[in-house]
Design a protein around this motif. Structure first.
Motif, PDB file in Angstrom:
ATOM      1  N   ASP A  60      24.955 -96.608  -7.698  1.00 37.61           N
ATOM      2  CA  ASP A  60      24.545 -95.567  -8.625  1.00 37.61           C
ATOM      3  C   ASP A  60      25.777 -94.927  -9.288  1.00 37.61           C
ATOM      4  OD1 ASP A  60      23.237 -93.428  -9.850  1.00 37.61           O
ATOM      5  OD2 ASP A  60      23.374 -92.189  -8.024  1.00 37.61           O
ATOM      6  N   PRO A  61      25.819 -94.884 -10.629  1.00 28.78           N
ATOM      7  CA  PRO A  61      26.980 -94.342 -11.343  1.00 28.78           C
ATOM      8  C   PRO A  61      27.326 -92.902 -10.942  1.00 28.78           C
ATOM      9  CG  PRO A  61      25.494 -95.427 -12.890  1.00 28.78           C
ATOM     10  CD  PRO A  61      24.809 -95.416 -11.558  1.00 28.78           C
ATOM     11  N   GLU A  62      26.310 -92.111 -10.640  1.00 30.12           N
ATOM     12  CA  GLU A  62      26.578 -90.719 -10.239  1.00 30.12           C
ATOM     13  C   GLU A  62      27.254 -90.669  -8.870  1.00 30.12           C
ATOM     14  OE1 GLU A  62      23.497 -87.672 -10.328  1.00 30.12           O
ATOM     15  OE2 GLU A  62      22.896 -88.498 -12.283  1.00 30.12           O
ATOM     16  N   TRP A  63      26.750 -91.498  -7.969  1.00 29.58           N
ATOM     17  CA  TRP A  63      27.359 -91.580  -6.639  1.00 29.58           C
ATOM     18  C   TRP A  63      28.814 -92.038  -6.766  1.00 29.58           C
ATOM     19  CZ3 TRP A  63      29.768 -95.516  -4.040  1.00 29.58           C
ATOM     20  CH2 TRP A  63      30.047 -95.260  -2.693  1.00 29.58           C
ATOM     21  N   LEU A  64      29.023 -92.995  -7.670  1.00 29.05           N
ATOM     22  CA  LEU A  64      30.359 -93.569  -7.859  1.00 29.05           C
ATOM     23  C   LEU A  64      31.341 -92.509  -8.381  1.00 29.05           C
ATOM     24  CD1 LEU A  64      31.747 -96.315  -7.588  1.00 29.05           C
ATOM     25  CD2 LEU A  64      31.214 -96.745  -9.997  1.00 29.05           C
ATOM     26  N   ALA A  65      30.872 -91.686  -9.321  1.00 26.89           N
ATOM     27  CA  ALA A  65      31.719 -90.614  -9.876  1.00 26.89           C
ATOM     28  C   ALA A  65      32.105 -89.625  -8.775  1.00 26.89           C
ATOM     29  CB  ALA A  65      30.977 -89.907 -11.008  1.00 26.89           C
ATOM     30  N   GLU A  66      31.164 -89.333  -7.897  1.00 30.68           N
ATOM     31  CA  GLU A  66      31.422 -88.419  -6.785  1.00 30.68           C
ATOM     32  C   GLU A  66      32.436 -89.037  -5.822  1.00 30.68           C
ATOM     33  OE1 GLU A  66      30.625 -85.449  -6.283  1.00 30.68           O
ATOM     34  OE2 GLU A  66      31.140 -85.209  -4.155  1.00 30.68           O
ATOM     35  N   GLU A  67      32.264 -90.326  -5.552  1.00 31.83           N
ATOM     36  CA  GLU A  67      33.165 -91.058  -4.675  1.00 31.83           C
ATOM     37  C   GLU A  67      34.596 -91.017  -5.230  1.00 31.83           C
ATOM     38  OE1 GLU A  67      32.549 -92.244  -1.772  1.00 31.83           O
ATOM     39  OE2 GLU A  67      33.757 -94.030  -1.368  1.00 31.83           O
ATOM     40  N   ARG A  68      34.709 -91.154  -6.531  1.00 34.54           N
ATOM     41  CA  ARG A  68      36.021 -91.128  -7.182  1.00 34.54           C
ATOM     42  C   ARG A  68      36.715 -89.790  -6.943  1.00 34.54           C
ATOM     43  NH1 ARG A  68      36.995 -93.143 -13.290  1.00 34.54           N
ATOM     44  NH2 ARG A  68      39.260 -93.293 -13.174  1.00 34.54           N
ATOM     45  N   ARG A  69      35.955 -88.711  -7.050  1.00 32.68           N
ATOM     46  CA  ARG A  69      36.534 -87.391  -6.784  1.00 32.68           C
ATOM     47  C   ARG A  69      36.969 -87.278  -5.330  1.00 32.68           C
ATOM     48  NH1 ARG A  69      32.757 -85.788 -10.624  1.00 32.68           N
ATOM     49  NH2 ARG A  69      31.069 -85.576  -9.095  1.00 32.68           N
ATOM     50  N   LEU A  70      36.166 -87.828  -4.437  1.00 31.30           N
ATOM     51  CA  LEU A  70      36.446 -87.712  -3.004  1.00 31.30           C
ATOM     52  C   LEU A  70      37.666 -88.511  -2.572  1.00 31.30           C
ATOM     53  CD1 LEU A  70      32.909 -87.865  -1.333  1.00 31.30           C
ATOM     54  CD2 LEU A  70      34.570 -85.996  -1.192  1.00 31.30           C
ATOM     55  N   ILE A  71      37.744 -89.761  -3.007  1.00 36.93           N
ATOM     56  CA  ILE A  71      38.811 -90.619  -2.468  1.00 36.93           C
ATOM     57  C   ILE A  71      40.054 -90.652  -3.354  1.00 36.93           C
ATOM     58  CG2 ILE A  71      37.146 -92.096  -1.238  1.00 36.93           C
ATOM     59  CD1 ILE A  71      37.545 -94.242  -3.320  1.00 36.93           C
ATOM     60  N   GLY A  72      39.946 -90.164  -4.559  1.00 40.95           N
ATOM     61  CA  GLY A  72      41.113 -90.139  -5.449  1.00 40.95           C
ATOM     62  C   GLY A  72      41.201 -91.394  -6.299  1.00 40.95           C
ATOM     63  N   ASP A  73      41.966 -91.280  -7.371  1.00 45.84           N
ATOM     64  CA  ASP A  73      41.992 -92.324  -8.380  1.00 45.84           C
ATOM     65  C   ASP A  73      42.570 -93.644  -7.869  1.00 45.84           C
ATOM     66  OD1 ASP A  73      41.241 -92.718 -11.124  1.00 45.84           O
ATOM     67  OD2 ASP A  73      43.374 -93.172 -11.455  1.00 45.84           O
ATOM     68  N   TRP A  74      43.649 -93.544  -7.106  1.00 47.98           N
ATOM     69  CA  TRP A  74      44.348 -94.741  -6.635  1.00 47.98           C
ATOM     70  C   TRP A  74      43.417 -95.619  -5.793  1.00 47.98           C
ATOM     71  CZ3 TRP A  74      45.350 -96.576  -1.763  1.00 47.98           C
ATOM     72  CH2 TRP A  74      46.241 -97.650  -1.710  1.00 47.98           C
ATOM     73  N   GLN A  75      42.776 -94.983  -4.816  1.00 44.43           N
ATOM     74  CA  GLN A  75      41.895 -95.737  -3.930  1.00 44.43           C
ATOM     75  C   GLN A  75      40.649 -96.227  -4.669  1.00 44.43           C
ATOM     76  OE1 GLN A  75      42.002 -93.976  -0.248  1.00 44.43           O
ATOM     77  NE2 GLN A  75      40.969 -95.636   0.809  1.00 44.43           N
ATOM     78  N   TYR A  76      40.180 -95.398  -5.579  1.00 43.82           N
ATOM     79  CA  TYR A  76      39.007 -95.782  -6.378  1.00 43.82           C
ATOM     80  C   TYR A  76      39.288 -97.057  -7.161  1.00 43.82           C
ATOM     81  CZ  TYR A  76      35.548 -95.525 -10.140  1.00 43.82           C
ATOM     82  OH  TYR A  76      34.556 -95.818 -11.038  1.00 43.82           O
ATOM     83  N   ARG A  77      40.450 -97.125  -7.771  1.00 43.58           N
ATOM     84  CA  ARG A  77      40.786 -98.325  -8.558  1.00 43.58           C
ATOM     85  C   ARG A  77      40.844 -99.566  -7.673  1.00 43.58           C
ATOM     86  NH1 ARG A  77      46.115 -96.516 -11.059  1.00 43.58           N
ATOM     87  NH2 ARG A  77      46.279 -98.669 -11.746  1.00 43.58           N
ATOM     88  N   GLN A  78      41.352 -99.382  -6.468  1.00 39.28           N
ATOM     89  CA  GLN A  78      41.441-100.529  -5.551  1.00 39.28           C
ATOM     90  C   GLN A  78      40.069-100.923  -5.003  1.00 39.28           C
ATOM     91  OE1 GLN A  78      44.655-101.271  -2.548  1.00 39.28           O
ATOM     92  NE2 GLN A  78      43.137-100.528  -1.099  1.00 39.28           N
TER      93      GLN A  78
END
Ligand SMILES: Nc1ncnc2c1ncn2[C@@H]1O[C@H](COP(=O)(O)OP(=O)(O)O)[C@@H](O)[C@H]1O
Ligand SMILES: [Mg+2]
Length: 238
Positions: free
Chosen positions: A188-206
């Motif tokens: 879910d795109p909304e869940w993903l956006a929240e995850e990005r905030r939680l784990i940070g950009d670097w980890q999100y990209r990986q």
């Protein structure tokens, strides 16, 4: 003979287009660079089951740690037991099963020593492949040579290093599949956006965008190191 993607269907899941393409591909060498939770382990579990059903022999499941390969084995077992009219399981444990048609599916830890004991595998599947040692990869290759076996490596990225990265970027003869979290209909795109905030950009990209970002352990960025190297200077000591 059931087509490989139908194994997944018969086990109760409708494969995504990329899962279907991977399952029905006749490539002997596949690299899957896929987001967390995209369904890569499920795909490879179905692939392992199809192999064991229709071309009986040895199927090895490998991951950096035994815990991870036994997790993949659990998925294999789930798929297998969901199928109707399959050969009887004649022997099984948390790490292996042997079928009445002679196939064996075995989960191993990613240590070179353990792998050397097995030869003639029809299929080798390496989960979390970017985190598996280069020595293991070197041990697996000759094993496949004799059987024309199939080799599938699935993973999220883990920095610009190691055989998976090198094979993905420069290797020849590989069928490559890249699936980011945006490509997966179940994320879910909304869940993903929240995850990005939680784990940070670097980890999100990986973890979700499948980028080989530099590791958090290294002091200098790979691009800087690369730029500092020069091939014109001869080494002082050979
Ligand atoms: N095509 C599909 N249809 C429905 N569910 C799926 C499909 N592919 C995977 N899943 C489910 O999605 C979740 C994540 O799958 P998994 O294979 O563990 O992902 P990954 O190994 O990429 O992290 C699991 O619960 C799995 O059963
Ligand atoms: Mg997985």
């Amino acid at each position: 003979m059931l087509e490989p993607a139908s194994v997944m269907r018969d086990a109760g899941m409708q494969p995504d287009a990329w899962q279907e393409a991977v399952l029905n591909s006749d490539s002997r060498r596949m690299l899957l660079l896929c987001s967390r939770q995209s369904g890569k382990s499920t795909t490879c579990a179905s692939l392992a089951v199809h192999q064991a059903l229709y071309d009986p022999g040895l199927v090895l499941l490998i991951a950096p740690a035994q815990r991870q390969s036994s997790e993949l084995f659990r998925k294999v077992r789930e798929v297998y037991t969901a199928l109707p009219d399959v050969p009887r399981i004649v022997q099984e444990s948390a790490l292996r099963m042997e079928l009445a048609n002679g196939s064996r599916i075995i989960a191993l830890p990613g240590t070179e020593g353990t792998i050397r004991g097995y030869s003639g595998a029809r299929t080798v599947i390496i989960d979390e492949a970017s985190r598996v040692d280069d020595a293991l990869f070197a041990a697996v290759r000759p094993m496949l040579a004799t059987t024309q076996g199939r080799f599938v490596a699935l993973t999220t990225p883990y920095g610009k290093r190691g055989w998976f990265y090198e094979s993905w970027e420069h290797g020849e003869g590989w069928r490559r599949t890249k699936i980011t979290a945006h490509d997966c209909p179940r994320i879910d795109p909304e869940w993903l956006a929240e995850e990005r905030r939680l784990i940070g950009d670097w980890q999100y990209r990986q973890e979700y965008m499948c980028e080989f970002v530099d590791t958090d352990e290294q002091f200098f960025a790979s691009d800087l190191i690369e730029a500092a190297l020069c091939h014109e200077v001869a080494p002082l000591w050979s």
